[in-house]
Design a protein around this motif. Structure first.
Motif, mmCIF file in Angstrom:
data_model
loop_
_atom_site.group_PDB
_atom_site.id
_atom_site.type_symbol
_atom_site.label_atom_id
_atom_site.label_comp_id
_atom_site.label_asym_id
_atom_site.label_seq_id
_atom_site.Cartn_x
_atom_site.Cartn_y
_atom_site.Cartn_z
ATOM 1 N N GLY A 12 0.766 -1.180 -0.037
ATOM 2 C CA GLY A 12 0.067 0.080 -0.016
ATOM 3 C C GLY A 12 0.932 1.218 0.008
ATOM 4 O O GLY A 12 0.492 2.154 -0.698
ATOM 5 N N LEU A 13 1.634 1.303 0.564
ATOM 6 C CA LEU A 13 2.995 2.290 0.970
ATOM 7 C C LEU A 13 3.405 2.552 -0.529
ATOM 8 O O LEU A 13 3.530 3.822 -0.965
ATOM 9 C CB LEU A 13 4.055 2.226 1.796
ATOM 10 N N GLY A 30 3.774 9.780 -0.780
ATOM 11 C CA GLY A 30 4.502 8.661 -0.160
ATOM 12 C C GLY A 30 4.723 8.983 1.564
ATOM 13 O O GLY A 30 4.756 8.028 2.370
ATOM 14 N N ALA A 31 5.133 10.210 1.722
ATOM 15 C CA ALA A 31 5.141 10.327 3.221
ATOM 16 C C ALA A 31 3.869 10.201 4.002
ATOM 17 O O ALA A 31 3.916 9.795 5.162
ATOM 18 C CB ALA A 31 5.695 11.934 3.344
ATOM 19 N N VAL A 32 2.976 10.711 3.367
ATOM 20 C CA VAL A 32 1.585 10.767 4.056
ATOM 21 C C VAL A 32 1.162 9.225 4.375
ATOM 22 O O VAL A 32 0.736 8.767 5.218
ATOM 23 C CB VAL A 32 0.414 11.492 3.302
ATOM 24 N N GLY A 42 7.824 5.610 9.108
ATOM 25 C CA GLY A 42 7.150 5.212 7.741
ATOM 26 C C GLY A 42 6.961 6.565 7.020
ATOM 27 O O GLY A 42 7.225 6.445 5.559
ATOM 28 N N ALA A 43 6.845 7.667 7.411
ATOM 29 C CA ALA A 43 7.011 8.820 6.579
ATOM 30 C C ALA A 43 8.239 9.012 5.964
ATOM 31 O O ALA A 43 8.167 9.273 4.813
ATOM 32 C CB ALA A 43 6.451 10.257 7.529
ATOM 33 N N LEU A 44 9.278 8.737 6.514
ATOM 34 C CA LEU A 44 10.712 9.095 6.240
ATOM 35 C C LEU A 44 10.895 7.975 5.007
ATOM 36 O O LEU A 44 11.403 8.009 3.921
ATOM 37 C CB LEU A 44 11.596 8.769 7.171
ATOM 38 N N ALA A 49 10.719 6.539 -0.960
ATOM 39 C CA ALA A 49 10.087 5.514 -1.973
ATOM 40 C C ALA A 49 9.569 6.586 -3.124
ATOM 41 O O ALA A 49 9.614 6.175 -4.172
ATOM 42 C CB ALA A 49 9.337 4.475 -1.469
ATOM 43 N N GLY A 50 8.681 7.604 -2.473
ATOM 44 C CA GLY A 50 8.111 8.370 -3.555
ATOM 45 C C GLY A 50 8.960 9.254 -4.679
ATOM 46 O O GLY A 50 8.482 9.310 -5.548
#
Length: 54
Positions: A12-13, A30-32, A42-44, A49-50
């Motif tokens: 999902g991320l 991606g951060a959200v 996870g935000a990092l 990844a984004g």
């Protein structure tokens, strides 16, 4: 079952990280997504990844 529950948030991320027209939008989505799934760490990861997803 534990493997499935650990893989689904990551999938999902990565799908959220792919949203957007440019690097900035993909990093933001991606951060959200990462923050929702795993909090600040996870935000990092989601932001990174984004920027890598084309």
């Amino acid at each position: 079952m534990i493997r499935l529950t650990s893989v689904l948030p990551l999938a999902g991320l990565l799908m959220l990280a792919a949203c957007g027209d440019n690097d900035t939008e993909r990093a933001a989505t991606g951060a959200v997504g990462g923050a929702v799934v795993a909090g600040p760490p996870g935000a990092l990861v989601g932001g990174a990844a984004g920027t890598l997803v084309d």
